[in-house]
Scaffold this active site. Sequence first.
Site, PDB file in Angstrom:
ATOM      1  N   SER A  48      29.877  46.359  25.914  1.00  0.00           N
ATOM      2  CA  SER A  48      31.091  45.975  26.562  1.00  0.00           C
ATOM      3  C   SER A  48      30.896  45.727  28.049  1.00  0.00           C
ATOM      4  O   SER A  48      31.476  44.600  28.754  1.00  0.00           O
ATOM      5  CB  SER A  48      32.294  46.728  26.025  1.00  0.00           C
ATOM      6  N   TRP A  83      29.082  42.879  29.005  1.00  0.00           N
ATOM      7  CA  TRP A  83      29.608  41.575  28.763  1.00  0.00           C
ATOM      8  C   TRP A  83      30.623  41.233  29.651  1.00  0.00           C
ATOM      9  O   TRP A  83      30.882  40.051  30.148  1.00  0.00           O
ATOM     10  CB  TRP A  83      30.387  41.457  27.420  1.00  0.00           C
ATOM     11  N   HIS A  84      31.232  42.425  30.203  1.00  0.00           N
ATOM     12  CA  HIS A  84      32.143  42.098  31.411  1.00  0.00           C
ATOM     13  C   HIS A  84      31.653  41.592  32.798  1.00  0.00           C
ATOM     14  O   HIS A  84      32.429  40.850  33.576  1.00  0.00           O
ATOM     15  CB  HIS A  84      33.199  43.120  31.514  1.00  0.00           C
ATOM     16  N   GLY A  85      30.376  41.990  33.148  1.00  0.00           N
ATOM     17  CA  GLY A  85      30.006  41.568  34.340  1.00  0.00           C
ATOM     18  C   GLY A  85      28.519  41.987  34.506  1.00  0.00           C
ATOM     19  O   GLY A  85      28.135  42.773  33.910  1.00  0.00           O
ATOM     20  N   PHE A 127      35.249  36.147  34.009  1.00  0.00           N
ATOM     21  CA  PHE A 127      34.426  36.849  32.707  1.00  0.00           C
ATOM     22  C   PHE A 127      34.045  35.884  31.638  1.00  0.00           C
ATOM     23  O   PHE A 127      33.499  36.072  30.970  1.00  0.00           O
ATOM     24  CB  PHE A 127      35.193  38.079  32.456  1.00  0.00           C
TER      25      PHE A 127
END
Length: 454
Positions: A306, A309-311, A454
């Site tokens: 997670s 995925w965000h950055g 994002f």
Amino acid sequence: MLFHHYEFFIFLAAFATVFAITKGSVRLGWTTLASLFFYAWWYPPYALLIVMFVLMAWAGIRIVRRWPRTLPAIIIAVLLPLAGFKYTHFLLSVLDGLIGTEWTLPPWTLPLGVSFVTFTIVSLILDSRRDKTEPPPSLLAISVYVTFFPHLIAGPILRGHQMFPQLPGMRINCAAVMSALYLFTAGVVKKVVIADPLAVYVDSAYLRVDMLGAGEAMLAVLAFMVQIYCDFSAYSDMAIALAMLFGVNFPENFRSPYLATSLTELWRRWHITLTLWLRDYVFVPLFRRFRGSVPRLAIFLTMVVSGIWHGAAWHFVLWGAAHGAALVVEHWTGFSRLTQKGRLWLRLSGVLYTCTFFALTATMFRAPTMGVAGDMVLAFFGANGWGVAPAGWPMLCGLCVTALALHGLDTRDRITSMANVIPAWIGAPICMVVTVTCSLVASSQPASFYYFDF
């Protein structure tokens, strides 16, 4: 094109007019073309990327159904655009640090919504492989599923079984107009009245983090916690409302997350469609792999994914790892069950712990580097002294308190239920005036949605 700006209202009126006079496949084709125009408004060449995603999804489903062993290759192919646009620079920097190379690439702009679109297509291909009883969806149906403009940029993340059965019934849903209007207006107010003013202070605080006193840092941490919720949930509310107008029911994406008594519960209330996606396609396979040895490792690794995925930066990885570690501890100790079913003081303590942990770790989410995040946390705990009260602090505190005080009422069902209580002849004009006023304010000082990055 932002949902609360005047040019979007012009687009929406034109789209709805043609949508209302078309039927069947023509209506779906118009929805696809209009959605691509909506996306191209930002940067036309990247609309070709969305078209490519649609074709990859259509072809991928058919290839995987015929040759199941090609599934890993198809999923990798779908992930390649996301990896290329979002992670290339990060991976090269890691490689430079490991072997001393000096790879350099010119910076490029991340296509809007590429992460959300990628996850939407991955779930479609995986679910289609599992369920072979139904014929594969048509190219036109997949086009609408991928491109439908309300969710295209920042979700909610859709699933095929939710969307495809609704496509034949797409229509102007007159019965849902008032419910959609209330929900859309609530989103506009959260974005323009609360999130955007708080963002101005948060941005300035992170630019001078080494000079912040404890009071300023505490306000910055609190303000960002409220800002990111109001900003992202505002987009979700507006997306759900727009879909309702055209006979499509999107899943709820937020359910008063700051009332959660544990981080475990918070992640069932925050960005719900992402949490469910990670559960089904990351956690479950990992749990099956590790349940005989270290089953809780699946929880930790899922949150690391997670974060990635965000950055594409180490502070996002650490953010995910911090939440993963906390969730493991809560699962091991039974903390979430204890606080959720305990006495009032225990539940309140759980809410305070959850919000504090979320807000402090969110510094890693907001800061450009881990060093800046560390400086903000140190300032929060008084490393630079108490400092002075920031300009405009009564208004900033008032916005935060108001948002948190009304937080329990801020759910889709509670907001849309007002359509059954308030007469339309009263509610409609009020909502329209509020929306237009907020739109004028937003147009004079434009600010995109936080999750567009994002």
